[in-house]
Design an enzyme around this catalytic site. Structure first.
Site, PDB file in Angstrom:
ATOM      1  N   THR A 123       0.820  -1.212   0.000  1.00 30.51           N
ATOM      2  CA  THR A 123       0.000   0.000   0.000  1.00 30.51           C
ATOM      3  C   THR A 123       0.853   1.261   0.000  1.00 30.51           C
ATOM      4  OG1 THR A 123      -1.453   1.285   1.448  1.00 30.51           O
ATOM      5  CG2 THR A 123      -0.170  -0.395   2.513  1.00 30.51           C
ATOM      6  N   ASP A 124       0.295   2.348  -0.523  1.00 32.77           N
ATOM      7  CA  ASP A 124       0.994   3.639  -0.460  1.00 32.77           C
ATOM      8  C   ASP A 124       1.133   4.126   0.981  1.00 32.77           C
ATOM      9  OD1 ASP A 124      -1.676   4.353   0.024  1.00 32.77           O
ATOM     10  OD2 ASP A 124      -1.729   5.972  -1.463  1.00 32.77           O
ATOM     11  N   GLU A 125       0.369   3.508   1.908  1.00 35.63           N
ATOM     12  CA  GLU A 125       0.408   3.973   3.296  1.00 35.63           C
ATOM     13  C   GLU A 125       1.745   3.677   3.968  1.00 35.63           C
ATOM     14  OE1 GLU A 125      -3.195   3.297   5.469  1.00 35.63           O
ATOM     15  OE2 GLU A 125      -4.396   3.310   3.647  1.00 35.63           O
ATOM     16  N   TYR A 147      -1.625  -0.720  11.004  1.00 34.32           N
ATOM     17  CA  TYR A 147      -1.885  -1.340   9.692  1.00 34.32           C
ATOM     18  C   TYR A 147      -0.713  -1.079   8.749  1.00 34.32           C
ATOM     19  CZ  TYR A 147      -3.450  -1.649   4.846  1.00 34.32           C
ATOM     20  OH  TYR A 147      -3.507  -1.922   3.496  1.00 34.32           O
ATOM     21  N   LYS A 151       2.082  -3.703   7.076  1.00 33.80           N
ATOM     22  CA  LYS A 151       2.300  -3.894   5.633  1.00 33.80           C
ATOM     23  C   LYS A 151       3.769  -3.629   5.280  1.00 33.80           C
ATOM     24  CE  LYS A 151      -0.350  -4.788   2.928  1.00 33.80           C
ATOM     25  NZ  LYS A 151      -0.844  -6.111   2.457  1.00 33.80           N
TER      26      LYS A 151
END
Ligand code: NAD
Ligand code: TYD
Length: 339
Positions: A123-125, A147, A151
Site C-alpha cells: 500500500t501507499d500507506e 496497519y 504492511k
C-alpha cells in the site's frame, strides 16, 4: 502462467483480480486461498467460471494450508491481509499475525516450489503522511499506524527472501482503492450506503485529509503488469492520480445520490490520522500500465453499483458490522456537529 495462487481472493481487490485474470487469460487456472474473515465473502466471486477456480478455505498463517494451495502453481499474488486502519487502532495482533507472519508463511512454503513470480500486494500507506510532492519507490518508508507498519514489515520480510534466497518477489504499493464489492467499513461504501439510507456520514476531523483514489480494475491491471513484467526485488507504486480531500469526495457522493450536505457529521478524528498520501507511478508506467478510469465516471459507476446491488451490502450491514458500527461510531456521532 498456467495456474496461479491468489490469496485473499474473496476480498474486495482480490476478487476483482480473480475476475480480471479469468477474463484476460483464458488458459489460466486460479487457486484462491482465503480464510473468509469478516471481510472475505464468497458473494464476491459469484457468477465466475467455477471450472477455472479452485477455492480453498484456509489460513495464510497455516503452513499446511499454504503448501496445499501452492501445489502446481507457477506464480502467486498475495492479497490476504487485515486491511482496515481503524480496526488496527483497536487491536493490532491480527494485523501482525497475518500481514507480517502470513508473508513469512507464504514465502517459506513457496521456497521449495520454484515459482516464477510472487507478488506481494502492499500500500501507499507505507510511506506515511506526505506533506509535499509524491513518494517514489525509493522514498523513505515511514508508516504511522499499526496497519501500515504491518504492511511495511511484510514488504521487508518479502525483500529479505529475495536477497537471501533469490526468490522472485515483487511488491506493489497501490493507493486508496474503490469500486464494487468493497466491505462497507471503508469510507466510500460506508458513505454511499449510509446516504442511500439517509443516515449521517461520519467524517473524521476537519474532513480535509487527502487520499488518491484508484479504481479497483486499474489497481488490478497495475498488479498484473508488475506481476508479469516487473523485476524481482523491486517495488512499484500504483497511483490513481485522483487526489481529493475527504470532504470533496463526500459532497460528490451526496450530490450523485441527491442527498443534502446536512447528512455530513464532523466527528472526532482517527488518532494519528495521516494527512495525505501521494505516490508517483512513473516506474510502473514505463512497463506499459496507466490508470484508465476517469474519477467522475468511476465514482458515478460505483455509486450506481451500490444502488443496484443492495442484496450485496444490506446483509453485511445488518450482520457483524452493526455491532462494529455502534461501538466505533455511536459515541462520536452523538457528540458530533452537522454542517
Ligand atoms: P479485504 O479486507 O476486502 O480482503 C482481505 C481478504 O483477505 C479477505 O477475503 C479475507 O478473508 C482474507 N484474509 C484475511 N486474513 C486471512 C488469512 N489469515 N488467511 C487467508 N485469508 C485471509 O481487503 P482489500 O481491500 O481487498 O485489500 C487486499 C490487499 O490490498 C491487502 O493486502 C491490502 O493491504 C492491500 N491494499 C488495499 C487497498 C485498499 O484501498 N483497499 C489499497 C492498497 C493496498
Ligand atoms: P479508509 O477508507 O478507512 O481508508 P484509509 O484509512 O486506508 O485511507 O479512509 C479513507 C479516508 O476517509 C481517511 O482519510 C479516513 C476517512 N474516513 C472518514 O472520514 N470517516 C470514516 O468513517 C472512515 C471509515 C474513513
Amino acid at each position: 502462467m498456467q495456474k496461479i495462487l491468489v490469496t485473499g481472493g474473496a476480498g474486495f481487490i482480490g476478487s476483482c483480480f480473480v475476475r480480471t485474470q479469468l477474463r484476460n487469460y483464458p488458459d489460466q487456472h486460479v487457486v484462491v486461498l482465503d480464510k473468509l474473515t469478516y471481510s472475505g465473502n464468497l458473494d464476491n466471486l459469484k457468477g465466475l467460471d467455477e471450472t477455472r477456480i479452485s477455492f480453498i478455505r484456509g489460513d495464510v498463517n497455516n503452513p499446511e494450508h499454504v503448501r496445499h494451495a501452492l501445489e502446481g502453481c507457477d506464480g502467486a499474488v498475495h492479497f490476504a491481509a487485515e486491511s482496515h486502519v481503524d480496526r488496527s487502532l483497536s487491536g493490532a495482533s491480527d494485523f501482525i499475525a497475518t500481514n507480517v507472519g502470513g508473508v513469512n508463511t507464504l514465502l517459506s512454503q513457496a521456497r521449495a516450489m520454484n515459482l516464477e513470480r510472487i507478488l506481494l500486494v502492499s500500500t501507499d500507506e507505507v510511506y506515511g503522511s506526505v506533506t509535499d510532492g509524491s513518494s517514489k519507490e525509493d522514498s523513505p518508508i515511514l508508516p504511522r499506524n499499526p496497519y501500515s507498519a504491518s504492511k511495511a514489515s511484510g514488504e521487508l520480510i518479502g525483500l529479505s527472501y529475495f536477497e537471501s534466497f533469490c526468490m522472485p518477489v515483487i511488491i506493489t504499493r497501490g493507493s486508496n482503492t474503490y469500486g464494487p464489492y468493497q466491505y462497507p467499513e471503508k469510507v466510500l461504501p460506508l458513505f454511499i450506503s449510509n446516504a442511500i439510507d439517509n443516515e449521517p456520514l461520519p467524517l473524521y476531523g476537519d474532513g480535509r485529509n487527502v487520499r488518491d483514489w484508484l479504481f479497483v480494475e486499474d489497481h488490478c491491471a497495475g498488479i498484473d503488469c508488475a506481476f508479469r513484467k516487473g523485476t524481482p526485488g523491486e517495488a512499484y507504486n500504483i497511483a490513481g492520480e485522483n487526489e481529493r480531500e475527504n470532504i470533496t469526495l463526500t459532497r460528490k457522493v451526496l450530490s450523485l445520490l441527491n442527498r443534502p450536505d446536512t447528512l455530513i457529521r464532523y466527528i472526532e478524528d482517527r488518532t494519528g490520522h495521516d494527512r495525505r498520501y501521494s505516490i508517483d507511478s512513473t516506474k510502473l508506467k514505463a512497463l506499459g500500465w496507466e490508470p484508465k478510469m476517469n474519477f467522475d465516471e468511476g465514482i458515478a459507476f460505483t455509486v450506481k453499483w451500490y444502488q443496484e446491488n443492495e442484496w450485496w451490502w444490506r446483509k453485511i450491514k445488518s450482520g457483524e458490522f452493526k455491532a462494529y458500527y455502534e461501538e466505533h461510531y455511536r459515541e462520536r456521532l452523538d457528540k458530533s456537529q452537522g454542517i
